[in-house]
Design an enzyme around this catalytic site. Structure first.
Site, PDB file in Angstrom:
ATOM      1  N   LYS A  22       0.841  -1.206   0.000  1.00 10.71           N
ATOM      2  CA  LYS A  22       0.000   0.000   0.000  1.00 10.71           C
ATOM      3  C   LYS A  22       0.869   1.247   0.000  1.00 10.71           C
ATOM      4  O   LYS A  22       0.673   2.151  -0.809  1.00 10.71           O
ATOM      5  CB  LYS A  22      -0.881  -0.004   1.253  1.00 10.71           C
ATOM      6  CG  LYS A  22      -1.545   1.335   1.551  1.00 10.71           C
ATOM      7  CD  LYS A  22      -2.414   1.345   2.787  1.00 10.71           C
ATOM      8  CE  LYS A  22      -1.677   1.560   4.049  1.00 10.71           C
ATOM      9  NZ  LYS A  22      -1.389   2.960   4.410  1.00 10.71           N
ATOM     10  N   ASN A  23       1.856   1.281   0.896  1.00 11.15           N
ATOM     11  CA  ASN A  23       2.621   2.525   1.072  1.00 11.15           C
ATOM     12  C   ASN A  23       3.602   2.769  -0.062  1.00 11.15           C
ATOM     13  O   ASN A  23       4.055   3.892  -0.258  1.00 11.15           O
ATOM     14  CB  ASN A  23       3.316   2.535   2.436  1.00 11.15           C
ATOM     15  CG  ASN A  23       2.293   2.672   3.558  1.00 11.15           C
ATOM     16  OD1 ASN A  23       1.122   2.990   3.312  1.00 11.15           O
ATOM     17  ND2 ASN A  23       2.714   2.412   4.781  1.00 11.15           N
ATOM     18  N   CYS A 118      -4.620  13.261  12.632  1.00 11.40           N
ATOM     19  CA  CYS A 118      -4.730  11.802  12.440  1.00 11.40           C
ATOM     20  C   CYS A 118      -4.767  11.170  13.826  1.00 11.40           C
ATOM     21  O   CYS A 118      -4.204  11.698  14.780  1.00 11.40           O
ATOM     22  CB  CYS A 118      -3.514  11.353  11.631  1.00 11.40           C
ATOM     23  SG  CYS A 118      -3.287   9.587  11.614  1.00 11.40           S
ATOM     24  N   ARG A 123       1.227  14.576  13.093  1.00 13.88           N
ATOM     25  CA  ARG A 123       1.740  14.310  11.739  1.00 13.88           C
ATOM     26  C   ARG A 123       1.800  15.580  10.874  1.00 13.88           C
ATOM     27  O   ARG A 123       1.142  15.708   9.853  1.00 13.88           O
ATOM     28  CB  ARG A 123       0.915  13.218  11.063  1.00 13.88           C
ATOM     29  CG  ARG A 123       0.964  11.930  11.859  1.00 13.88           C
ATOM     30  CD  ARG A 123       0.212  10.819  11.217  1.00 13.88           C
ATOM     31  NE  ARG A 123       0.943  10.279  10.053  1.00 13.88           N
ATOM     32  CZ  ARG A 123       0.446   9.293   9.309  1.00 13.88           C
ATOM     33  NH1 ARG A 123      -0.744   8.816   9.573  1.00 13.88           N
ATOM     34  NH2 ARG A 123       1.127   8.840   8.270  1.00 13.88           N
ATOM     35  N   ASP A 308       4.687   0.403  12.015  1.00 13.08           N
ATOM     36  CA  ASP A 308       3.430  -0.150  11.483  1.00 13.08           C
ATOM     37  C   ASP A 308       3.204  -1.596  11.891  1.00 13.08           C
ATOM     38  O   ASP A 308       2.154  -2.153  11.579  1.00 13.08           O
ATOM     39  CB  ASP A 308       3.410  -0.053   9.949  1.00 13.08           C
ATOM     40  CG  ASP A 308       3.337   1.391   9.492  1.00 13.08           C
ATOM     41  OD1 ASP A 308       3.551   1.647   8.305  1.00 13.08           O
ATOM     42  OD2 ASP A 308       3.104   2.267  10.347  1.00 13.08           O
ATOM     43  N   ARG A 400      -8.616  -0.218   4.568  1.00 12.84           N
ATOM     44  CA  ARG A 400      -7.689   0.746   3.959  1.00 12.84           C
ATOM     45  C   ARG A 400      -6.367   0.063   3.598  1.00 12.84           C
ATOM     46  O   ARG A 400      -5.680   0.450   2.689  1.00 12.84           O
ATOM     47  CB  ARG A 400      -7.392   1.882   4.941  1.00 12.84           C
ATOM     48  CG  ARG A 400      -8.575   2.741   5.270  1.00 12.84           C
ATOM     49  CD  ARG A 400      -8.159   3.976   6.025  1.00 12.84           C
ATOM     50  NE  ARG A 400      -7.058   4.662   5.335  1.00 12.84           N
ATOM     51  CZ  ARG A 400      -6.543   5.817   5.756  1.00 12.84           C
ATOM     52  NH1 ARG A 400      -7.001   6.378   6.855  1.00 12.84           N
ATOM     53  NH2 ARG A 400      -5.567   6.406   5.107  1.00 12.84           N
TER      54      ARG A 400
END
Ligand code: EPZ
Length: 422
Positions: A22-23, A118, A123, A308, A400
């Site tokens: 995803k990233n 967030c 952030r 993460d 997500r």
């Protein structure tokens, strides 16, 4: 809004395919703005964040077509006709801010909404803005938007980041590819997603060296061409599913898994008593013997332990033999999964950036609530090993970042299904 219902069902055995990252994909997609020729991404993950980035690029006039059920993204920004990234899209996904560098580099102008707050931390984007100013852009912040202009185009510069930032490194790297002259990014992020982006940009004709090290050098070129590039394997999805047999027992093979993507995560698994064996198709993971042992964890930029994977590791350590201390050094509020795990019988105490986890023999199912993407999957991991039923609410967080979680885990024997929220 759906929920996920999980019944603890003992060891897991089977095969889990790992998707594209995803990233990485969220940085590779804006790269299409750097060229008027087509950029095609293969091995793209099918996730709601990718759909959000698609909408954003389309709002700028780019074409983005999902082929092969979304695994291939055929993009072209030949008809780029809007330089404003609207708040309504940016607020949904912070990675939208990654269009700033490419728009400035391609068109010399950009109006990008500041991303909102967030759940896991403030952030800020100050490092992104400092990098654009270093490259010669004039910035004006008003009404929640960054109005950026680079009259005569961007110029190469030394960008020295005071702290490591993945997104700021990505924005700077993309902007520098079309800047006049040489750019040196110091204290650059070294994540595999940065390496993947640099490799894709190089296929587009960018002149880059040093990606994956703390210093990246870019020689600006006049234009970039199109390319086709496979999105790198998702190391966070990989690490997440490695923890499933670790917490439940059994043995799972992870297709596409690569040890080199995991930094110090594997060392910590080994210390906890989890074996990782490379195979032709990826890697096999199982517990070396019964219950895992407590280990201390500190989250750091790559190649350190990934932030993460902190929530998911906490779920494992909640059932470990002994006391573990997790220190979260990247984000200021990334322990929201702790109180939810405690509802399942975990014994976790949070003090500032430290969480002390006293392992218990068995967790118990409960109703819990996902608070952010990685917390949601941490609760699912805990539920797989818990006695009884767990209902995880607000699973839109999950969608997500994780493709078809129920399918992938059910294939290994988990009792997990998506149900309407009560
Ligand atoms: C990326 O976010 C990832 N997101 C995050 O993954 C990941 O947790 C993070 O990198 C760290 O690895 C994407 O790639 C889309 P940072 P990013 O800039 O780039 C501070 C997930 O779960 N900072 O490396 O936003 C910041 O507040 C997500 O997939 C500034 O102070 O992270 C944080 O404390 C969550 N000023 C630290 O740096 C800035 O201008 C690291 O943030 C930028 C960042």
């Amino acid at each position: 809004m759906d929920s996920i219902l999980v019944r603890g069902n003992g060891p897991l055995n089977g095969v889990i395919p790992i998707a594209g990252a995803k990233n990485a994909c969220l940085a590779l997609m804006p790269a299409t703005l750097l060229s008027d020729e087509p950029l095609t991404l293969t091995n793209a993950p099918r996730l709601s964040d990718i759909r959000t980035m698609t909408l954003l690029l389309q709002s700028l006039g780019a074409e983005v077509t999902g082929l092969q059920d979304g695994k291939v993204l055929a993009m072209s920004s030949h008809d780029l006709n809007n330089l404003t990234a609207d708040y309504d899209i940016v607020r949904k996904m912070r990675a939208s801010f990654l269009v700033l560098g490419p728009l400035l580099a391609r068109a010399g102008r950009a109006v990008v909404s500041l991303p909102g707050g967030c759940a896991i931390g403030a952030r800020p984007v100050d490092l992104h803005l400092k990098a654009m100013e270093a490259l010669g852009a004039d910035l004006d912040l008003r009404e929640g938007y960054v109005h950026a202009e680079a009259k005569g185009g961007l110029k190469g510069a030394v960008i020295d980041f005071p702290i490591v930032s993945v997104g700021a490194t990505e924005n700077a790297l993309m902007a520098a590819t079309l800047a006049k002259g040489t750019t040196e990014i110091r204290n650059a992020a070294r994540e595999p997603e940065i390496v993947d982006l640099a490799q894709c940009l190089r296929k587009m004709g960018a002149q880059i060296e040093g990606e994956g090290s703390p210093t990246i050098r870019i020689e600006g070129v006049d234009r970039l061409t199109g390319a086709t590039h496979p999105v790198v394997t998702d190391r966070i999805e990989l690490g997440t599913y490695m923890l499933a047999p670790a917490i439940c027992g059994g043995e799972v093979e992870l297709l596409g898994g690569r040890i080199d993507l995991l930094g110090r995560f594997c060392e910590k698994l080994d210390a906890a008593g989890v074996s990782v064996e490379e195979t032709e198709r990826g890697m096999k993971v199982k517990r070396k013997n019964g219950r895992v042992s407590a280990v201390d964890v500190v989250t750091e930029p790559f190649p350190g332990f990934p932030t993460d994977l902190q929530a998911q590791m906490m779920a494992l350590l909640a059932t470990a033999d002994g006391v573990s201390v997790l220190e979260e050094r990247i984000f200021e509020n990334r322990f929201m999964h702790a109180p939810e795990l405690n509802r399942m019988g975990a014994q976790i105490e949070v003090h500032g950036g430290h969480a002390t986890v006293t392992g218990v023999e068995k967790l118990r199912g409960a109703r819990v609530m996902a608070t952010d993407l990685r917390a949601s999957v941490s609760l699912i991991l805990a539920a797989l090993a818990a006695e009884g039923e767990t209902l995880v609410g607000r699973v839109y967080h999950l969608d997500r970042g994780y493709e078809r979680v129920e399918e992938k885990l059910s294939a290994c024997g988990a009792l997990i299904e998506r149900v309407p929220s009560p």
